[in-house]
Design a protein around this motif. Structure first.
Motif, PDB file in Angstrom:
ATOM      1  N   GLY A  42       0.864  -1.147  -0.050  1.00 38.73           N
ATOM      2  CA  GLY A  42      -0.178   0.206  -0.034  1.00 38.73           C
ATOM      3  C   GLY A  42       0.749   1.372  -0.273  1.00 38.73           C
ATOM      4  N   ILE A  43       1.853   1.875   0.873  1.00 38.80           N
ATOM      5  CA  ILE A  43       2.650   2.245   0.993  1.00 38.80           C
ATOM      6  C   ILE A  43       3.515   2.815  -0.615  1.00 38.80           C
ATOM      7  N   LEU A  44       4.276   1.396  -1.591  1.00 36.56           N
ATOM      8  CA  LEU A  44       4.536   1.711  -2.026  1.00 36.56           C
ATOM      9  C   LEU A  44       3.503   2.184  -3.202  1.00 36.56           C
TER      10      LEU A  44
ATOM     11  N   LEU B  16      -1.289   5.200  -6.865  1.00 38.32           N
ATOM     12  CA  LEU B  16      -2.897   5.229  -6.313  1.00 38.32           C
ATOM     13  C   LEU B  16      -2.050   7.283  -5.633  1.00 38.32           C
ATOM     14  N   SER B  17      -1.176   7.361  -5.983  1.00 42.46           N
ATOM     15  CA  SER B  17      -0.997   8.666  -5.716  1.00 42.46           C
ATOM     16  C   SER B  17      -1.835  10.163  -5.888  1.00 42.46           C
ATOM     17  N   GLY B  18      -2.865   9.793  -6.836  1.00 45.41           N
ATOM     18  CA  GLY B  18      -4.202  10.158  -6.643  1.00 45.41           C
ATOM     19  C   GLY B  18      -5.027  10.747  -5.519  1.00 45.41           C
ATOM     20  N   GLY B  19      -5.249   9.247  -4.828  1.00 47.74           N
ATOM     21  CA  GLY B  19      -6.078   9.084  -3.637  1.00 47.74           C
ATOM     22  C   GLY B  19      -4.854  10.078  -2.462  1.00 47.74           C
ATOM     23  N   THR B  20      -3.850  10.408  -2.189  1.00 43.91           N
ATOM     24  CA  THR B  20      -3.442  11.229  -0.760  1.00 43.91           C
ATOM     25  C   THR B  20      -4.527  13.063  -0.556  1.00 43.91           C
ATOM     26  N   VAL B  21      -4.039  12.329   0.940  1.00 43.38           N
ATOM     27  CA  VAL B  21      -5.390  13.645   1.318  1.00 43.38           C
ATOM     28  C   VAL B  21      -4.134  14.325   1.710  1.00 43.38           C
ATOM     29  N   ASN B  22      -4.352  15.812   1.530  1.00 42.31           N
ATOM     30  CA  ASN B  22      -4.056  16.940   2.703  1.00 42.31           C
ATOM     31  C   ASN B  22      -5.185  17.618   3.834  1.00 42.31           C
TER      32      ASN B  22
ATOM     33  N   HIS C 272      -1.243   8.533   4.747  1.00 44.48           N
ATOM     34  CA  HIS C 272      -2.444  10.225   4.216  1.00 44.48           C
ATOM     35  C   HIS C 272      -3.237  10.116   2.356  1.00 44.48           C
ATOM     36  N   ASN C 273      -2.974   8.256   2.361  1.00 43.96           N
ATOM     37  CA  ASN C 273      -4.241   8.188   0.911  1.00 43.96           C
ATOM     38  C   ASN C 273      -4.662   7.135   0.909  1.00 43.96           C
ATOM     39  N   ILE C 274      -5.912   7.239   0.406  1.00 46.91           N
ATOM     40  CA  ILE C 274      -7.540   6.725   1.032  1.00 46.91           C
ATOM     41  C   ILE C 274      -7.572   5.282   0.302  1.00 46.91           C
TER      42      ILE C 274
END
Length: 169
Positions: free
Chosen positions: A31-33, A39-45, A114-116
């Motif tokens: 999941g981290i990789l 999945l970088s589009g799911g990063t929450v800020n 922090h990736n949904i």
């Protein structure tokens, strides 16, 4: 996979634990990789990121405490060596505090990214833990302790640290 310490000991001291936790950790690592690539589009800020961090802090700290009380502070190794079922202390809240502790820590580490899109890994990890524990350690304990273990299972959850509600008459 039984690692007996002496000829009279019936339960494995470590069980399937190291391999099972490694599998759960590999799911977190996956999941981290993926958080950095596909999945970088799911990063929450923003505020969402802070919520992920707060949840991560709670899970990591509670996981370490649960593991500590299950592994270090419970004297469970003596119970294993004497073929007795441990049902008090943290074991009155979860049947598998060491697995629960490691699982919470690994979920917390996953949340730090922090990736949904990694959140579905959490129920996948739970399913893996549940299936493997049911097929291995729980069978060993049922064979060794029989009805005593069955009653214990009815009172205490496998992984989540809370007592089951029993119907009162």
């Amino acid at each position: 996979m039984k690692n007996y310490m002496n000829k009279d000991q019936k339960m494995p001291l470590y069980g399937i634990g190291p391999f099972l936790i490694l599998a759960v950790a590999l799911l977190s690592l996956l999941g981290i990789l993926l958080s950095y690539t596909v999945l970088s589009g799911g990063t929450v800020n923003g505020t969402g990121k802070l919520l992920f961090y707060f949840a991560a802090f709670l899970l990591i700290s509670s996981g370490l405490l649960i593991w500590f009380f299950g592994a270090v502070h419970s004297d469970v190794d003596t119970y294993i060596k004497e073929n007795r079922l441990k049902t008090d202390g943290i074991y009155a809240w979860t049947r598998n505090p060491m697995y629960t502790g490691w699982w919470f820590v690994l979920i917390g580490i996953l949340l730090l990214f922090h990736n949904i899109w990694t959140l579905p890994l959490i129920p996948l990890q739970w399913a893996l833990l549940t299936i493997v524990l049911k097929k291995t350690e729980e069978q060993w304990l049922r064979e060794l302790f029989g009805e005593e273990y069955e009653r214990y299972c009815k009172r205490v959850n496998r992984l989540l640290p809370c007592k089951k509600q029993t119907a009162s008459m």
